[in-house]
Design a protein around this motif. Structure first.
Motif, PDB file in Angstrom:
ATOM      1  N   ALA A  63       0.831  -1.201   0.000  1.00 38.84           N
ATOM      2  CA  ALA A  63       0.000   0.000   0.000  1.00 38.84           C
ATOM      3  C   ALA A  63       0.868   1.255   0.000  1.00 38.84           C
ATOM      4  N   PRO A  70      -2.294   2.433   4.282  1.00 34.07           N
ATOM      5  CA  PRO A  70      -2.640   1.026   4.521  1.00 34.07           C
ATOM      6  C   PRO A  70      -3.924   0.839   5.310  1.00 34.07           C
ATOM      7  N   GLY A  73      -6.849   3.056   2.651  1.00 32.40           N
ATOM      8  CA  GLY A  73      -6.811   2.916   1.204  1.00 32.40           C
ATOM      9  C   GLY A  73      -6.797   4.241   0.463  1.00 32.40           C
TER      10      GLY A  73
END
Length: 264
Positions: A63, A70, A73
């Motif tokens: 991510a 993370p 998103g």
């Protein structure tokens, strides 16, 4: 030099995001199965501000290198990185230090590991002070200091070379994102990392020698233009440097200068 720098590409093969994430995932599995390398750790204020601490999980690393938070998103900065996801700044001590680590009892090995970690922090602290600049505005002309939070970084300390020789070394993986003092985020000026690599190398090596002398009373001898642990046989260092021997053979076959780090 003991410090090397590699770009982590957004896509494609080789030193790509997928390569690093897969390495993290397999290393963690292998380590907890009783072999392989130890998991990485999140380091610094930027990681902490995102709630990242302790052991690095593959999904969190993906991510971050993809430019996303993370936990949520959400994008970490307005514009996605199109080419460079980050940099791998690797700190590798002289072979005699890896030999000392490999041959020593566990209490000494722990001191060597801690000395390595402290020296890596010193080298990266210098880069944070001198090369932590965000590129904002059109064509990155609005340059802002990002050292307040520093690099978004995780460290992986490995024990072996690709040929299985003892080689204690640390990968400092830096994501291509910085936060300016006013909270804006942007890509960093990666060229500065390369410009300051030599100075970071000198600081790292000096700090490592100082740490090992203070912790273990290590003495030093000058050999092949670098400082090595006094008492570690040169022949053992050569025997445990198979990767270097392969590189030197490839350089000779191509007629290239063996002293050139760029050629190697």
């Amino acid at each position: 030099m003991a410090v090397s720098i590699g770009k982590i590409a957004v896509g494609g093969t080789g030193a790509s995001v997928d390569y690093y994430v897969n390495q993290v995932a397999s290393d963690r599995h292998d380590y907890y199965a009783g072999h392989g390398e130890a998991p990485g750790t999140w380091r610094g204020g930027f990681a902490s501000s995102l709630g990242l601490s302790g052991e690095v999980a593959a999904e969190a690393m993906r991510a971050v290198l993809d430019g996303a938070d993370p936990a949520t998103g959400e994008r970490l900065k307005p514009q996605a990185n199109r080419a460079v996801a980050g940099w791998d700044v690797t700190f590798s001590p002289p072979k005699s230090i890896s030999a000392l680590w490999a041959l020593a009892p566990e209490d000494v090995r722990q001191q060597v590991r801690e000395a390595q970690a402290a020296a890596v922090d010193a080298g990266l602290r210098y880069l944070t002070d001198e090369a932590c600049v965000a590129r904002l505005g059109r064509d990155g002309v609005d340059r802002q200091d990002g050292s307040q939070l520093g690099f978004l970084r995780c460290d992986f300390t490995h024990r072996c070379s690709r040929e299985g020789d003892p080689q204690l070394h640390t990968h400092g993986v830096i994501a291509n994102i910085l936060q300016a003092p006013d909270g804006r985020r942007a890509a960093l000026d990666g060229g500065l990392i390369y410009q300051h690599a030599k100075a970071s190398d000198g600081i790292y090596q000096s700090a490592l020698r100082a740490e090992l002398t203070a912790r273990l009373g290590v003495e030093w001898t000058r050999r092949d233009e670098q400082w090595e642990v006094d008492g570690i046989p040169p022949g053992l260092c050569r025997e445990w440097s198979k990767r270097r021997s392969q590189i030197e053979e490839a350089l000779a076959a191509r007629g290239l200068d063996a002293a050139s780090g760029r050629a190697a």
